[in-house]
Design a protein around this motif. Structure first.
Motif, short mmCIF file in Angstrom:
data_model
loop_
_atom_site.label_atom_id
_atom_site.label_comp_id
_atom_site.label_asym_id
_atom_site.label_seq_id
_atom_site.Cartn_x
_atom_site.Cartn_y
_atom_site.Cartn_z
N ARG A 152 24.88 -23.93 26.70
CA ARG A 152 25.42 -23.43 25.43
C ARG A 152 24.27 -23.11 24.47
O ARG A 152 24.29 -22.06 23.81
CB ARG A 152 26.36 -24.46 24.81
CG ARG A 152 26.97 -24.02 23.49
CD ARG A 152 27.97 -25.05 22.96
NE ARG A 152 28.54 -24.60 21.68
CZ ARG A 152 27.96 -24.79 20.51
NH1 ARG A 152 26.78 -25.42 20.44
NH2 ARG A 152 28.53 -24.36 19.39
N ASP A 153 23.28 -24.00 24.40
CA ASP A 153 22.13 -23.75 23.53
C ASP A 153 21.35 -22.52 23.99
O ASP A 153 20.91 -21.71 23.17
CB ASP A 153 21.19 -24.97 23.53
CG ASP A 153 21.80 -26.15 22.79
OD1 ASP A 153 22.63 -25.92 21.89
OD2 ASP A 153 21.46 -27.30 23.12
N ALA A 154 21.19 -22.37 25.31
CA ALA A 154 20.48 -21.21 25.84
C ALA A 154 21.24 -19.93 25.55
O ALA A 154 20.63 -18.89 25.23
CB ALA A 154 20.26 -21.38 27.35
N LEU A 155 22.57 -19.98 25.64
CA LEU A 155 23.39 -18.79 25.35
C LEU A 155 23.26 -18.39 23.89
O LEU A 155 23.08 -17.20 23.57
CB LEU A 155 24.85 -19.07 25.71
CG LEU A 155 25.83 -17.93 25.42
CD1 LEU A 155 25.46 -16.70 26.25
CD2 LEU A 155 27.27 -18.36 25.74
N LEU A 156 23.33 -19.36 22.98
CA LEU A 156 23.20 -19.07 21.55
C LEU A 156 21.82 -18.49 21.25
O LEU A 156 21.69 -17.51 20.51
CB LEU A 156 23.43 -20.34 20.73
CG LEU A 156 24.88 -20.71 20.41
CD1 LEU A 156 24.94 -22.04 19.69
CD2 LEU A 156 25.55 -19.61 19.58
N ALA A 157 20.79 -19.10 21.84
CA ALA A 157 19.44 -18.60 21.61
C ALA A 157 19.31 -17.17 22.12
O ALA A 157 18.68 -16.32 21.47
CB ALA A 157 18.42 -19.51 22.32
N SER A 158 19.94 -16.86 23.24
CA SER A 158 19.90 -15.50 23.80
C SER A 158 20.61 -14.51 22.89
O SER A 158 20.13 -13.39 22.66
CB SER A 158 20.54 -15.49 25.20
OG SER A 158 19.85 -16.37 26.07
N VAL A 159 21.77 -14.93 22.35
CA VAL A 159 22.52 -14.06 21.42
C VAL A 159 21.67 -13.76 20.19
O VAL A 159 21.60 -12.61 19.72
CB VAL A 159 23.85 -14.72 21.02
CG1 VAL A 159 24.50 -13.97 19.86
CG2 VAL A 159 24.79 -14.76 22.23
N TYR A 160 21.01 -14.77 19.65
CA TYR A 160 20.17 -14.58 18.47
C TYR A 160 19.01 -13.64 18.78
O TYR A 160 18.64 -12.80 17.95
CB TYR A 160 19.61 -15.92 17.98
CG TYR A 160 20.67 -16.90 17.50
CD1 TYR A 160 21.88 -16.45 16.97
CD2 TYR A 160 20.45 -18.28 17.56
CE1 TYR A 160 22.84 -17.34 16.52
CE2 TYR A 160 21.41 -19.18 17.11
CZ TYR A 160 22.60 -18.70 16.60
OH TYR A 160 23.55 -19.59 16.16
N SER A 161 18.43 -13.75 19.98
CA SER A 161 17.31 -12.88 20.37
C SER A 161 17.76 -11.43 20.45
O SER A 161 17.08 -10.52 19.95
CB SER A 161 16.73 -13.33 21.72
OG SER A 161 16.12 -14.59 21.62
N VAL A 194 14.11 -21.17 16.03
CA VAL A 194 14.54 -22.57 15.94
C VAL A 194 15.26 -22.99 17.22
O VAL A 194 14.99 -24.07 17.79
CB VAL A 194 15.44 -22.80 14.71
CG1 VAL A 194 16.10 -24.18 14.75
CG2 VAL A 194 14.64 -22.64 13.43
N LYS A 195 16.16 -22.13 17.70
CA LYS A 195 16.97 -22.50 18.87
C LYS A 195 16.13 -22.60 20.13
O LYS A 195 16.24 -23.57 20.89
CB LYS A 195 18.09 -21.47 19.05
CG LYS A 195 19.31 -22.01 19.79
CD LYS A 195 19.99 -23.07 18.96
CE LYS A 195 21.24 -23.61 19.63
NZ LYS A 195 21.86 -24.70 18.87
N TRP A 196 15.27 -21.60 20.37
CA TRP A 196 14.45 -21.63 21.58
C TRP A 196 13.46 -22.79 21.54
O TRP A 196 13.26 -23.48 22.56
CB TRP A 196 13.68 -20.31 21.74
CG TRP A 196 14.47 -19.19 22.34
CD1 TRP A 196 14.75 -17.98 21.78
CD2 TRP A 196 15.08 -19.15 23.63
NE1 TRP A 196 15.50 -17.20 22.62
CE2 TRP A 196 15.71 -17.90 23.78
CE3 TRP A 196 15.16 -20.05 24.68
CZ2 TRP A 196 16.41 -17.53 24.92
CZ3 TRP A 196 15.85 -19.70 25.84
CH2 TRP A 196 16.47 -18.45 25.94
N ARG A 197 12.85 -23.04 20.40
CA ARG A 197 11.86 -24.12 20.33
C ARG A 197 12.51 -25.49 20.48
O ARG A 197 11.97 -26.38 21.15
CB ARG A 197 11.07 -24.03 19.03
CG ARG A 197 10.16 -22.81 18.99
CD ARG A 197 9.28 -22.78 17.75
NE ARG A 197 8.42 -21.61 17.75
CZ ARG A 197 7.48 -21.37 16.85
NH1 ARG A 197 7.27 -22.24 15.87
NH2 ARG A 197 6.74 -20.28 16.92
N ASN A 198 13.66 -25.67 19.83
CA ASN A 198 14.36 -26.95 20.00
C ASN A 198 14.84 -27.13 21.43
O ASN A 198 14.79 -28.24 21.98
CB ASN A 198 15.55 -27.04 19.04
CG ASN A 198 15.14 -27.32 17.61
OD1 ASN A 198 14.06 -27.87 17.38
ND2 ASN A 198 15.97 -26.96 16.65
#
Length: 591
Positions: free
Chosen positions: A16-25, A89-93
Motif C-alpha cells: 500500500r505504501d509503495a502504491l501511494l508513493a508510485s501514485v505521488y511520483s 517522504v513516502k519513498w524515503r520512509n
C-alpha cells in the motif's frame, strides 16, 4: 525469480505504501510536464490573440488569457511541489522501514542457523550483507524507484501529447525510445554479474578488516603490520579491479543514449519546423513539441545512473534474500518444559562428524541428576562436541541425547537452552556495564540478584574496585577487563541463570592460579546438588568429580573417579603424571 520480484514478494506488507508513493511520483511528473504545454499556449495567445486556443473557452481578451495562464502556472507549480514533497517522504520512509525490517529479519534468521552454517562463512562477508547490501537497497528505494516511474510516466504522457498534436511527427520523434530502452536493458543484463562480483569482493574486504581488527594485538606482537597491510591491499585491489569492469560498462550507457536522444530532437526540430512553415502545424504546437521532445528524451540520460544503481541494488538484494532463504536445520519448536528439569542426562549410541569426518563414535554414557561429571582427553578427542550436541548447536548423526528421559530434539529449543548454564573458554561480553553482562539474557534481574551471583563467582571484590562499580562500562568484548575478570563475569552470568545443568567448557584453562582457585571455590558451592559438566585440561580442577570420562579419538576409553583411574594406570593416569611432573625420563622419551 529475479531480485526485484523476490523483493516485492518479501515486502508484501508494504504494498500500500509503495502504491501511494508510485501514485505521488506519477502525479508529480504529470504536473512537471504541464509547464511546457503552457509555454505553447502562451505562444499561441501572443501570436493568435483572440483566435487562440484559450479563446475557445470564452476568454476573448488577450490580457485575461495571460492572467488565466498565470493562475494555471501557479496551480501547476503548486501541484508539482506538493506531489514532490509527498513522494519523497513516502519513498524515503518506505526505504527506511523496509531496510529496518529486512536487517532485523536477516539478523534474526542468521542467529537461528546452526553453527555448521558458519564454518565456511566469513564473518566479515555476513556483516557486509547485513549492513552494506541492505544499505544499497535503501539507496535504490530512496531515488531509483522514483526515477524509473517518472521516466516511464513522462514517456507515456509526452507520447500522448505528441500523437494528439502531430501524429505524423510523433512516430519519428519517438522512434529512439525503443532503441534507448533496449540498449538500457542490454546493459543491465551485462552489468548484473559484474555487480554481483563487486559485492562479493566487498564482502572479502570486510572479512579481512574484521579479522585483523579483532587480532590487532597479535599483529603488533609479531610485527606483521606490513604483511597484513599487503593482504588488505590485495583484497582492495581485487575490489577496485572488479568495480572498474562494471564502471567501464556503466559509463558507456550515457553516450549511447545521448546519440539516440540527438536523433529524436533533431527530427522534431527540423521536420516539425518544416510542418509549421507549411501551415500543417501551429506555432504554439511546434513550441510545445520542441520543449517536450527535450523533456521526454533528456531524462533518458539518467537511465545510465538508474541502471547502475538498480543493478548494484539487485545484486545486494539477492545476497540478503539468499541468506533469508537458508533453511533453519534445527527447529525451535517442540515440547515446552512446564517444570524445571532435574538435570539427568543420557547419551545413547551418539555418533557425529563434521563435514563427513567422524568425530564421535557410539558415545554411551549417563549423567545422574545433581552429579559433577568431567570429560578429559587430548585436543580433538570430541569433548566440546558433546556439549555442542547437548546445546543442539548441531544434530547428532545418529543416537539420542535425553534430558530427564526425554529426547532433547523433541523439546522446545529455548526451554532446553534455558535449562543449561554455559561458560566457555572464549568469553563473550557485550559493550555494556558489568551489571548488564552478568544479567545478560535476563535484563529484568534485580540488582540484588546480580550482586549475589557476582559474590558466588568471587567477582564482587574486583567489581567494587572499578571506577563505577557494577555500572562500569567494560568496552567491546570486555577489553577493559583481564582474562580472569572476564571469566568470573561469565561464571556469575551462569549462576544468575540458576540452570539445572551447568556446563564449563575449559573455563579455567586461560586464567592464573589465583583466579583458578577462586573459580574452583565458587564451583564447589554452585555445583552442589546441580548437574555439572566440566571439560578440563587441568586435571587438578576435576579431582573431586563424581565421574571422569576419558575420550580418545571420539570414543570413551575410560570412566571412573580420580582415584580409580589413577589405580587403573591407563590414559588418565599417564596424563596425571605428565601434569604433575611424575613421568620419568623413559616415559617422556616414549611419548
Amino acid at each position: 525469480m529475479n531480485a526485484l520480484s523476490r523483493l516485492f514478494a518479501y515486502a508484501r506488507d508494504y504494498r500500500r505504501d509503495a502504491l501511494l508513493a508510485s501514485v505521488y511520483s506519477v502525479a508529480n511528473k504529470f504536473f512537471d510536464i504541464l509547464p511546457e504545454v503552457l509555454i505553447g499556449v502562451a505562444v499561441d495567445v501572443v501570436v493568435n490573440k483572440q483566435a487562440s486556443f484559450l479563446a475557445r473557452f470564452g476568454i476573448k481578451d488577450t490580457f485575461d488569457q495571460l492572467v488565466w495562464l498565470g493562475v494555471l502556472t501557479v496551480l501547476i507549480w503548486g501541484g508539482e511541489s506538493l506531489f514532490q514533497f509527498l513522494y519523497e517522504v513516502k519513498w524515503r520512509n518506505l526505504a527506511q522501514s523496509l531496510q529496518h525490517r529486512l536487517r532485523l529479519d536477516a539478523y534474526r534468521h542468521v542467529q537461528q542457523l546452526p553453527l555448521g552454517y558458519f564454518e565456511n562463512k566469513s564473518t566479515g562477508n555476513l556483516m557486509s550483507i547485513l549492513n552494506d547490501d541492505i544499505n544499497q537497497m535503501e539507496r535504490f528505494l530512496n531515488g531509483g524507484a522514483n526515477s524509473i516511474l517518472q521516466v516511464t510516466s513522462s514517456s507515456v504522457l509526452v507520447s500522448i501529447v505528441f500523437f494528439v498534436l502531430a501524429p505524423q511527427l510523433a512516430w519519428l520523434a519517438l522512434a529512439p525510445v525503443p532503441v534507448i530502452l533496449f540498449g538500457t536493458f542490454w546493459f543491465q543484463q551485462k552489468l548484473a554479474p559484474r555487480y554481483a562480483a563487486v559485492r562479493e569482493s566487498a564482502g572479502v574486504i570486510n572479512g579481512r578488516l574484521n579479522n585483523n581488527l579483532l587480532g590487532l594485538a597479535t599483529i603488533k606482537a609479531f610485527t606483521a603490520e606490513e604483511f597484513e597491510a599487503e593482504h588488505i591491499r590485495e583484497a582492495s585491489e581485487r575490489y577496485r579491479t572488479t568495480n572498474a569492469r562494471a564502471i567501464r560498462l556503466a559509463a558507456a550507457i550515457t553516450p549511447v543514449i545521448r546519440m539516440a536522444i540527438l536523433a529524436g530532437f533533431v527530427t522534431t526540430l527540423v521536420y516539425g519546423g518544416w510542418l509549421t512553415t507549411h501551415g500543417e502545424l501551429g506555432v504554439g504546437s511546434y513550441s510545445v513539441l520542441v520543449y517536450l521532445t527535450q523533456r521526454l528524451l533528456w531524462p533518458f540520460t539518467g537511465l545510465a545512473e538508474i541502471a547502475d544503481l538498480y543493478q548494484r541494488s539487485m545484486a545486494s538484494i539477492d545476497r540478503v534474500l539468499n541468506v533469508l532463504n537458508v533453511p533453519i536445520a534445527i527447529a525451535y519448536e517442540g515440547e515446552r518444559l512446564v517444570e524445571a528439569p532435574r538435570g539427568a542426562l543420557a547419551f545413547e549410541r551418539v555418533n557425529f562428524g563434521y563435514g563427513g569426518t567422524p568425530t564421535l563414535h557410539d558415545i554411551d554414557l549417563a549423567v545422574p541428576a545433581g552429579q559433577t561429571v568431567a570429560f578429559v582427553g587430548s585436543t580433538g578427542s570430541g569433548k566440546s562436541t558433546l556439549i555442542k550436541l547437548l546445546l543442539r548447536f548441531y544434530h547428532a548423526d545418529s543416537g539420542v541425547i535425553r534430558l530427564d528421559g526425554r529426547d532433547i530434539t523433541t523439546l522446545h529449543l529455548s526451554d532446553l537452552r534455558r535449562a543449561i548454564g554455559y561458560v566457555s573458554q572464549d568469553v563473550f561480553l557485550t559493550d555494556g556495564s558489568v551489571a548488564d553482562n552478568i544479567a545478560y539474557g535476563q535484563p529484568n534481574a534485580p540488582r540484588a540478584a546480580v550482586e549475589a551471583a557476582a559474590r558466588a563467582a568471587e567477582a564482587h571484590e574486583f567489581i567494587t574496585r572499578l571506577p563505577q562499580g557494577y555500572d562500569t562500562p567494560i568496552g567491546e568484548r570486555g577489553q577493559k577487563l583481564s582474562g580472569g575478570q572476564r571469566q568470573r563475569l561469565a561464571l556469575a552470568r551462569a549462576i544468575l541463570k540458576d540452570p539445572a545443568i551447568l556446563v564449563l567448557d575449559e573455563a579455567t584453562s586461560a586464567v592464573d592460579n589465583e583466579t583458578e582457585a577462586a573459580i574452583q571455590r565458587s564451583l564447589a558451592h554452585v555445583s552442589a546438588g546441580r548437574t555439572t559438566l566440566v571439560i578440563a585440561h587441568r586435571l587438578s580442577t576435576i579431582r573431586h568429580a563424581h565421574t571422569i570420562h576419558v575420550l580418545e579419538q571420539g570414543r570413551v576409553v575410560e570412566s571412573g573417579t580420580h582415584e580409580s583411574l589413577l589405580t587403573a594406570g591407563g590414559v588418565y593416569a599417564g596424563l596425571w603424571r605428565l601434569q604433575t611432573g611424575e613421568l620419568d625420563a623413559a616415559e617422556l622419551t616414549a611419548m
